[in-house]
Design a protein around this motif. Structure first.
Motif, mmCIF file in Angstrom:
data_model
loop_
_atom_site.group_PDB
_atom_site.id
_atom_site.type_symbol
_atom_site.label_atom_id
_atom_site.label_comp_id
_atom_site.label_asym_id
_atom_site.label_seq_id
_atom_site.Cartn_x
_atom_site.Cartn_y
_atom_site.Cartn_z
ATOM 1 N N GLU A 52 12.470 14.785 -1.161
ATOM 2 C CA GLU A 52 11.972 13.653 -0.390
ATOM 3 C C GLU A 52 10.996 12.872 -1.260
ATOM 4 O O GLU A 52 10.305 13.458 -2.101
ATOM 5 N N GLN A 53 10.957 11.548 -1.050
ATOM 6 C CA GLN A 53 10.036 10.729 -1.826
ATOM 7 C C GLN A 53 9.471 9.598 -0.972
ATOM 8 O O GLN A 53 10.059 9.206 0.030
ATOM 9 N N GLY A 54 8.309 9.126 -1.379
ATOM 10 C CA GLY A 54 7.650 7.975 -0.788
ATOM 11 C C GLY A 54 6.943 7.240 -1.907
ATOM 12 O O GLY A 54 6.815 7.759 -3.020
ATOM 13 N N GLU A 55 6.480 6.031 -1.633
ATOM 14 C CA GLU A 55 5.921 5.222 -2.706
ATOM 15 C C GLU A 55 4.595 4.590 -2.286
ATOM 16 O O GLU A 55 4.438 4.164 -1.144
ATOM 17 N N HIS B 105 5.806 9.336 -4.999
ATOM 18 C CA HIS B 105 5.383 10.683 -4.616
ATOM 19 C C HIS B 105 6.635 11.443 -4.177
ATOM 20 O O HIS B 105 7.497 10.877 -3.503
ATOM 21 N N TRP B 106 6.710 12.723 -4.523
ATOM 22 C CA TRP B 106 7.917 13.472 -4.188
ATOM 23 C C TRP B 106 7.623 14.951 -3.959
ATOM 24 O O TRP B 106 6.594 15.471 -4.409
ATOM 25 N N ILE B 107 8.539 15.576 -3.252
ATOM 26 C CA ILE B 107 8.557 17.029 -3.114
ATOM 27 C C ILE B 107 9.990 17.490 -3.347
ATOM 28 O O ILE B 107 10.949 16.736 -3.148
ATOM 29 N N ASN B 108 10.123 18.732 -3.776
ATOM 30 C CA ASN B 108 11.418 19.369 -3.920
ATOM 31 C C ASN B 108 11.264 20.780 -3.375
ATOM 32 O O ASN B 108 10.427 21.548 -3.876
ATOM 33 N N HIS B 109 12.022 21.102 -2.318
ATOM 34 C CA HIS B 109 11.848 22.407 -1.671
ATOM 35 C C HIS B 109 13.158 22.861 -1.034
ATOM 36 O O HIS B 109 13.722 22.158 -0.196
ATOM 37 N N ASN B 110 13.634 24.023 -1.453
ATOM 38 C CA ASN B 110 14.856 24.618 -0.888
ATOM 39 C C ASN B 110 16.016 23.631 -0.828
ATOM 40 O O ASN B 110 16.711 23.521 0.182
ATOM 41 N N GLY B 111 16.224 22.887 -1.905
ATOM 42 C CA GLY B 111 17.328 21.935 -1.971
ATOM 43 C C GLY B 111 17.060 20.602 -1.296
ATOM 44 O O GLY B 111 17.922 19.729 -1.278
ATOM 45 N N GLN C 71 0.801 -1.221 0.000
ATOM 46 C CA GLN C 71 0.000 0.000 0.000
ATOM 47 C C GLN C 71 0.838 1.278 0.000
ATOM 48 O O GLN C 71 0.507 2.219 -0.671
ATOM 49 N N GLY C 72 1.893 1.351 0.774
ATOM 50 C CA GLY C 72 2.684 2.571 0.751
ATOM 51 C C GLY C 72 3.854 2.530 1.698
ATOM 52 O O GLY C 72 3.876 1.774 2.671
ATOM 53 N N LEU C 73 4.839 3.373 1.406
ATOM 54 C CA LEU C 73 6.035 3.467 2.223
ATOM 55 C C LEU C 73 6.482 4.920 2.251
ATOM 56 O O LEU C 73 6.916 5.459 1.235
ATOM 57 N N PHE C 74 6.317 5.556 3.427
ATOM 58 C CA PHE C 74 6.733 6.941 3.623
ATOM 59 C C PHE C 74 7.557 7.027 4.898
ATOM 60 O O PHE C 74 7.229 6.388 5.889
ATOM 61 N N ASP C 75 8.615 7.818 4.867
ATOM 62 C CA ASP C 75 9.478 8.002 6.033
ATOM 63 C C ASP C 75 8.844 9.039 6.960
ATOM 64 O O ASP C 75 8.643 10.190 6.553
ATOM 65 N N SER C 76 8.521 8.641 8.166
ATOM 66 C CA SER C 76 7.867 9.564 9.105
ATOM 67 C C SER C 76 8.771 10.708 9.537
ATOM 68 O O SER C 76 8.297 11.708 10.069
ATOM 69 N N GLY D 182 4.125 13.408 -8.538
ATOM 70 C CA GLY D 182 4.304 11.965 -8.550
ATOM 71 C C GLY D 182 4.831 11.483 -9.882
ATOM 72 O O GLY D 182 4.551 12.083 -10.916
ATOM 73 N N THR D 183 5.613 10.424 -9.833
ATOM 74 C CA THR D 183 6.078 9.736 -11.033
ATOM 75 C C THR D 183 5.305 8.424 -11.094
ATOM 76 O O THR D 183 5.377 7.616 -10.171
ATOM 77 N N VAL D 184 4.547 8.248 -12.179
ATOM 78 C CA VAL D 184 3.574 7.168 -12.295
ATOM 79 C C VAL D 184 4.101 6.064 -13.203
ATOM 80 O O VAL D 184 4.496 6.328 -14.341
ATOM 81 N N TYR D 185 4.081 4.838 -12.680
ATOM 82 C CA TYR D 185 4.473 3.643 -13.432
ATOM 83 C C TYR D 185 3.258 2.725 -13.539
ATOM 84 O O TYR D 185 2.595 2.456 -12.535
#
Length: 151
Positions: free
Chosen positions: A139-142, A130-136, A39-44, A81-84
């Motif tokens: 972070e990503q999760g799947e 799923h990803w974000i890019n902010h001030n260098g 279902q998903g993997l995100f770093d808390s 998000g990058t979709v596969y």
């Protein structure tokens, strides 16, 4: 004169009407085991990226629609998000086609959709990074959607 009689038997579970009986299209493989449904993997401990979801639906015309939601903890420069698209071969999930990247700028919430071709009779699922890019900071999760048999 030759008379041909055709008999069709339909078994209906008690409490089920004929209107609710749905015929499944011919599946070319057995369905994937439920234990393959990650279902998903995100770093808390992420600073910005919070969570995301991915869903897949059969459009009925040998295409599927993949819906993506990515959420950040605050407004970020880029979110998406990058979709596969993945196909079940009967023994494993394989990526088919090319990945699609969808995104937004200067927001904390992203919602988008991708339509991809999908072969009739096979099970498909979406895997989204799923990803974000902010001030260098990147972070990503799947997440992985449930599977759908394409009709």
């Amino acid at each position: 004169m030759i008379c041909i009689m055709l008999v069709v038997a339909v078994v209906i579970t008690p409490g089920t009407s004929m209107a609710s009986v749905k015929m499944e299209p011919f599946a070319r493989t057995a369905p994937p085991p439920a234990d393959f449904q990650i279902q998903g993997l995100f770093d808390s401990s992420n600073t910005y990226l919070d969570q995301g979801t991915a869903t897949i639906s059969d459009n009925g015309n040998q295409t599927v629609k993949i819906s993506v939601i990515t959420e950040a903890k605050s407004s970020v420069a880029s979110i998406g998000g990058t979709v596969y698209l993945q196909k079940w071969t009967g023994t494993q999930w394989i990526n088919v086609g090319s990945a699609s990247t969808i995104s937004a700028s200067n927001d904390w919430y992203f919602s988008g959709e991708v339509v991809k071709p999908a072969e009739q009779g096979y099970y498909f699922r979406a895997r989204v990074v799923h990803w974000i890019n902010h001030n260098g900071v990147y972070e990503q999760g799947e997440t992985t959607s449930d599977s759908r048999l394409v009709s």
